[in-house]
Scaffold this active site. Structure first.
Site, PDB file in Angstrom:
ATOM      1  N   GLN A 157       0.835  -1.209   0.000  1.00 36.04           N
ATOM      2  CA  GLN A 157       0.000   0.000   0.000  1.00 36.04           C
ATOM      3  C   GLN A 157       0.862   1.248   0.000  1.00 36.04           C
ATOM      4  O   GLN A 157       1.723   1.408   0.865  1.00 36.04           O
ATOM      5  CB  GLN A 157      -0.921   0.000   1.229  1.00 36.04           C
ATOM      6  CG  GLN A 157      -1.896   1.170   1.293  1.00 36.04           C
ATOM      7  CD  GLN A 157      -2.757   1.121   2.541  1.00 36.04           C
ATOM      8  OE1 GLN A 157      -2.230   0.975   3.642  1.00 36.04           O
ATOM      9  NE2 GLN A 157      -4.054   1.235   2.395  1.00 36.04           N
ATOM     10  N   GLY A 158       0.619   2.147  -0.942  1.00 35.07           N
ATOM     11  CA  GLY A 158       1.324   3.427  -1.023  1.00 35.07           C
ATOM     12  C   GLY A 158       0.404   4.579  -0.702  1.00 35.07           C
ATOM     13  O   GLY A 158      -0.016   5.319  -1.605  1.00 35.07           O
ATOM     14  N   TYR A 159       0.069   4.720   0.559  1.00 36.45           N
ATOM     15  CA  TYR A 159      -0.797   5.813   1.006  1.00 36.45           C
ATOM     16  C   TYR A 159       0.009   6.853   1.795  1.00 36.45           C
ATOM     17  O   TYR A 159       0.120   8.003   1.420  1.00 36.45           O
ATOM     18  CB  TYR A 159      -1.929   5.265   1.884  1.00 36.45           C
ATOM     19  CG  TYR A 159      -3.186   4.882   1.146  1.00 36.45           C
ATOM     20  CD1 TYR A 159      -3.152   4.476  -0.176  1.00 36.45           C
ATOM     21  CD2 TYR A 159      -4.429   4.902   1.782  1.00 36.45           C
ATOM     22  CE1 TYR A 159      -4.305   4.116  -0.853  1.00 36.45           C
ATOM     23  CE2 TYR A 159      -5.589   4.547   1.124  1.00 36.45           C
ATOM     24  CZ  TYR A 159      -5.523   4.159  -0.198  1.00 36.45           C
ATOM     25  OH  TYR A 159      -6.667   3.804  -0.849  1.00 36.45           O
ATOM     26  N   SER A 160       0.571   6.429   2.938  1.00 39.85           N
ATOM     27  CA  SER A 160       1.187   7.380   3.859  1.00 39.85           C
ATOM     28  C   SER A 160       2.449   7.998   3.282  1.00 39.85           C
ATOM     29  O   SER A 160       3.214   7.354   2.541  1.00 39.85           O
ATOM     30  CB  SER A 160       1.528   6.686   5.178  1.00 39.85           C
ATOM     31  OG  SER A 160       0.361   6.273   5.836  1.00 39.85           O
ATOM     32  N   GLU A 169     -10.051  -1.699   4.364  1.00 40.54           N
ATOM     33  CA  GLU A 169      -8.928  -1.876   5.278  1.00 40.54           C
ATOM     34  C   GLU A 169      -9.412  -1.889   6.723  1.00 40.54           C
ATOM     35  O   GLU A 169      -8.941  -2.673   7.549  1.00 40.54           O
ATOM     36  CB  GLU A 169      -7.894  -0.778   5.068  1.00 40.54           C
ATOM     37  CG  GLU A 169      -6.635  -0.985   5.887  1.00 40.54           C
ATOM     38  CD  GLU A 169      -5.553   0.052   5.607  1.00 40.54           C
ATOM     39  OE1 GLU A 169      -4.427  -0.146   6.081  1.00 40.54           O
ATOM     40  OE2 GLU A 169      -5.842   1.047   4.929  1.00 40.54           O
ATOM     41  N   SER A 175      -5.533   6.506  12.628  1.00 41.52           N
ATOM     42  CA  SER A 175      -5.408   6.224  14.060  1.00 41.52           C
ATOM     43  C   SER A 175      -6.782   6.186  14.725  1.00 41.52           C
ATOM     44  O   SER A 175      -7.765   6.723  14.207  1.00 41.52           O
ATOM     45  CB  SER A 175      -4.543   7.292  14.735  1.00 41.52           C
ATOM     46  OG  SER A 175      -5.248   8.520  14.805  1.00 41.52           O
ATOM     47  N   ASN A 176      -6.859   5.555  15.883  1.00 43.22           N
ATOM     48  CA  ASN A 176      -8.142   5.440  16.567  1.00 43.22           C
ATOM     49  C   ASN A 176      -8.702   6.790  16.974  1.00 43.22           C
ATOM     50  O   ASN A 176      -9.920   6.966  17.063  1.00 43.22           O
ATOM     51  CB  ASN A 176      -7.997   4.526  17.791  1.00 43.22           C
ATOM     52  CG  ASN A 176      -7.895   3.067  17.399  1.00 43.22           C
ATOM     53  OD1 ASN A 176      -7.732   2.742  16.224  1.00 43.22           O
ATOM     54  ND2 ASN A 176      -7.997   2.177  18.371  1.00 43.22           N
ATOM     55  N   GLU A 177      -7.823   7.761  17.208  1.00 40.40           N
ATOM     56  CA  GLU A 177      -8.310   9.112  17.503  1.00 40.40           C
ATOM     57  C   GLU A 177      -8.998   9.710  16.282  1.00 40.40           C
ATOM     58  O   GLU A 177     -10.047  10.359  16.390  1.00 40.40           O
ATOM     59  CB  GLU A 177      -7.144   9.997  17.958  1.00 40.40           C
ATOM     60  CG  GLU A 177      -6.602   9.666  19.345  1.00 40.40           C
ATOM     61  CD  GLU A 177      -5.858   8.333  19.396  1.00 40.40           C
ATOM     62  OE1 GLU A 177      -5.841   7.698  20.465  1.00 40.40           O
ATOM     63  OE2 GLU A 177      -5.284   7.920  18.351  1.00 40.40           O
TER      64      GLU A 177
END
Length: 764
Positions: free
Chosen positions: A505-508, A623, A747-749
């Protein structure tokens, strides 16, 4: 929800909503607690009391699903009449007893609403099993009843009670009328304004309805059915408490802003939303399981699981609601306090949440990998009728598959597997046709229904099957099925199934992690190609990958979400450089990837130019569905039980209580996951509420991982796998893995923020 259940739910909502039931609760409380007989007869006229009774006995011949649908609306509206206590339990009890003149006449009167009765079976607090600790006696020769029953509902206003008693060495069920001589009723006001009563019988006249083992069996069955209905009532209360609080946060203004815009309050309410959704998923699971006619012990476990989850959700949500309402929440004039008080009463009635967790632990066999089946050669062909196959047969087949083909030495691996380590297993599943259980058959998958998919995941984790690099299966495949064209599906799906392409995966990017709209990696059109320059980071399995799906900036002149496209890239293309990064466990799990004038064919564009944000959001849904799978928690749960067994902790009541709570958290995660998996299988867009699944999954996984470290004592400080007489495990691996899971895919936040804005619609 079935069509029949939905009809009853809608009818109940219309009837209950036509009158302000909360004002009726206040009025009846001021009058000393009670109910309205006219309302009860209206309820009978609507058919609510006749649902679980066979047609030959004058009922509707329906089941627990319809009962639960009504009970949930009863909870939402806070109906003061005791629908479960005076309707579900006594009628379900009589319906299961053999026909007799006494039973038939009483059942007819209860169904018609002219007689109102409860079941008197408890003699002491904390009694969960009907028939335990009985001292009340029935003298058959004299036809008299003597003894004491507690926590009886309804009390004042009831015409009589079905009383469990001893007749010599046998159990007896007798009918005691309220007006009989020798019957004394002492009413105690419940916290919600209703009455819980103590009944004393001093040689009072009574009529025997039934006797023998059939009485205990029928009473236990009816009580479990009533507990599931009670759980539905609690679930309805929890959801209505959430709705009231959400409405209040959007309208209450402090410091010049709606208080629902404050992040701290948003995140609190999101945690309430998660509890409400878990209760709904658990209840849905319980109703479906109970409708299949399980054995008595299985039904008891189902009911305990439902009561534990729904009681916790109702009390937690209502308690939180009072805090979020501020001072007004503590007044009797505002409705939220009524929900809190009803949750207190029902949460303690017939067993608290903690008592039912303990009971569930006693009833449920510990989670463990089943033994490899023996016998005839199994048919592992992937084209079988999975929908028609009984779940037990399917699970046996999955275990046989693992026993026959999965290497024993690779069970319960503690870290993510590289492609080199997992390639042979991947190719074995591919050859057998089992590599894509969730894919539709038309694309080469097994097309498993949601219940079989959950069963497959559970058996995979129980057996200790390691996860392969599978982003092609869980991400690229579903995206191409939805957004790709025929040429792309034909070109890319078969190599995924065959193990020829390993996708990353090339996201971040360094400054675009959870804020994916800020990606800067650029793709410029040059004839039939894009020329890509930039960087991606945190690329899981980057060193193993042959291909990458990536977000690129294709237009800088529009708002940032509008100028993104979704590309597929062969990582062998000139200009691509991969640099591995070690994680905190010392593993080469992810990478940085650099692009220097990399040419990518325009035919690899998925979803249209500058449409990548739409594709990306859909892929994040897939995802988060994968991240929300119960498999990680189930795997760690097995590890916790294995270590607890090795260290002799399973008999420790303190440990057992914690373990069972996490066991139920994992089971209810599975129920929630099944609902979202069914949406994905239908090809529908995955809703934003998928974020709650990601949060609960990863945080349950973390709680289990922390418990594993805690019970390992000094072994919890060792990095590597330890094998000796005390332990055989790499203790810290699940904890290191779950720390990352709480961050990737948003993230969960960030997930709590999504839920606050897109699901709860709280103000910005």
């Amino acid at each position: 929800m079935s069509e029949s259940s939905q009809l009853f739910a809608d009818s109940a909502a219309d009837y209950l909503g036509a009158t302000d039931q909360r004002q009726r609760v206040r009025r009846l409380e001021d009058e000393g607690g009670g109910f309205d007989r006219a309302v009860w007869q209206e309820i009978a006229g609507l058919g609510w009391l006749s649902i679980p009774v066979a047609e030959e006995d004058g009922g509707l011949g329906l089941g627990i699903a319809e009962v639960a649908a009504i009970a949930e609306q009863v909870g939402r509206h806070l109906l003061p009449e005791p629908f479960v206590d005076a309707g579900v339990q006594p009628i379900a009890l009589l319906a299961q007893l053999p026909s007799s003149p006494e039973r038939d006449a009483l059942l007819a009167r209860l169904l018609g609403g002219e007689t109102i009765a409860g079941v008197a079976w408890q003699e002491a607090a904390g009694t969960l099993e009907a028939g335990a600790r009985q001292t009340t006696s029935f003298d058959a020769d004299a036809g008299t009843l003597s003894g004491c029953k507690r926590f009886v509902r309804p009390g004042p206003g009831a015409d009589g009670w079905l009383v469990l008693a001893r007749q010599g060495e046998e159990a007896a069920l007798v009918w005691a009328e309220a007006a009989s001589a020798g019957v004394a009723l002492e009413a105690h006001l419940g916290v919600d304004g209703s009455a819980l009563s103590e009944l004393r019988f001093e040689r009072s006249s009574a009529v025997r309805i039934a006797q023998g083992e059939a009485v205990i069996a029928a009473l236990r069955q009816a009580t479990e059915i009533a507990r599931i209905a009670q759980s539905a009532e609690l679930a309805g209360m929890a959801r209505r408490s959430l709705e009231l609080t959400r409405d209040y946060l959007t309208t209450r203004v402090q410091f010049g802003k709606p208080i629902g815009s404050f992040q701290a309050l948003q995140h609190r309410l999101v945690d309430g939303l998660i509890q409400v959704e878990l209760a709904s998923a658990c209840l849905r699971d319980a109703v479906a399981a109970a409708a299949n006619g399980p054995a008595p012990e299985a039904l008891a476990a189902i009911a305990s699981r439902a009561k534990a989850r729904c009681a916790h959700a109702a009390l937690e949500m209502a308690r939180m609601a009072i805090q979020l309402h501020g001072a007004i929440g503590t007044t009797n004039e505002y409705d939220i306090g009524l929900y809190f008080k009803r949750a207190l009463l029902l949460g303690s009635r017939w067993g608290t949440a903690s008592a039912h967790r303990q009971r569930y632990a006693q009833l449920q066999a510990p989670a463990a990998a089943a033994a490899a089946p023996a016998g005839a050669q199994e048919d592992f062909s992937a084209g079988q009728d999975w929908d028609a196959m009984p779940e037990a047969d399917f699970r046996r087949k999955v275990r046989a598959l693992f026993a026959a083909h999965y290497p024993e030495a690779r069970r319960h691996m503690p870290y993510r597997q590289s492609w080199a380590e997992s390639r042979d297993w991947y190719l074995t599943l591919s050859r057998l046709g089992w590599i894509a259980p969730a894919w539709p058959r038309e694309h080469g998958g097994m097309g498993l229904p949601a219940d079989k998919l959950i069963a497959y995941i559970e058996e995979t984790e129980a057996w200790g099957v390691a996860r392969s690099p599978d982003q092609g299966l869980v991400m690229v495949g579903p995206i191409l099925m939805r957004f790709g064209n025929d040429e792309q599906r034909a070109r890319f799906l078969p190599p995924i199934l065959a193990g020829e392409h390993v996708w990353t995966q090339g996201y971040s990017e360094p400054n675009a992690g959870s804020d994916l709209a800020s990606v800067r990696c650029e793709a410029v059109i040059d004839g039939d190609d894009f020329i890509v320059n930039g960087q991606k980071t945190w690329t899981t399995w980057g060193a193993d990958g042959t291909h990458m799906f990536m977000l690129v900036r294709t237009d800088k002149s529009v708002k940032k979400q509008a100028g993104i496209s979704f590309l597929l890239l062969d990582l062998k293309t000139p200009g691509v450089t991969v640099r591995p990064i070690r994680n905190i466990a010392g593993e080469r799990e992810f990478c940085e990837v650099f692009f220097d004038n990399v040419r990518v064919p325009r035919a690899n564009l998925v979803g249209g130019l500058n449409q990548g944000w739409t594709v990306a959001k859909a892929l994040l849904g897939f995802e988060r569905l994968f991240t929300g799978s119960p498999k990680h928690s189930q795997h760690t749960l097995v590890q916790v039980e294995k270590l607890a067994r090795q260290r002799g902790l399973l008999e420790d009541p303190v440990f057992r209580a914690r373990f069972t709570e996490l066991q139920l958290d994992t089971a209810d995660l599975g129920a929630a996951y099944a609902g979202f998996a069914e949406i994905a299988k239908r090809g529908e867009p995955i809703p934003a509420s998928i974020s709650m699944l990601k949060i609960w999954s990863t945080e349950t996984w973390e709680r289990l991982a922390l418990l594993l470290v805690e019970i390992a004592d000094e072994y919890g400080g060792l990095r590597d796998h330890t094998r000796n007489g005390e332990i055989d495990m790499q203790v810290v691996a699940p904890l290191f893995n779950c720390l990352g899971a709480k961050i990737f895919a948003g993230s969960n936040e960030i997930q709590r923020g999504i839920l606050a804005k897109q699901v709860l619609e709280l103000p910005v």
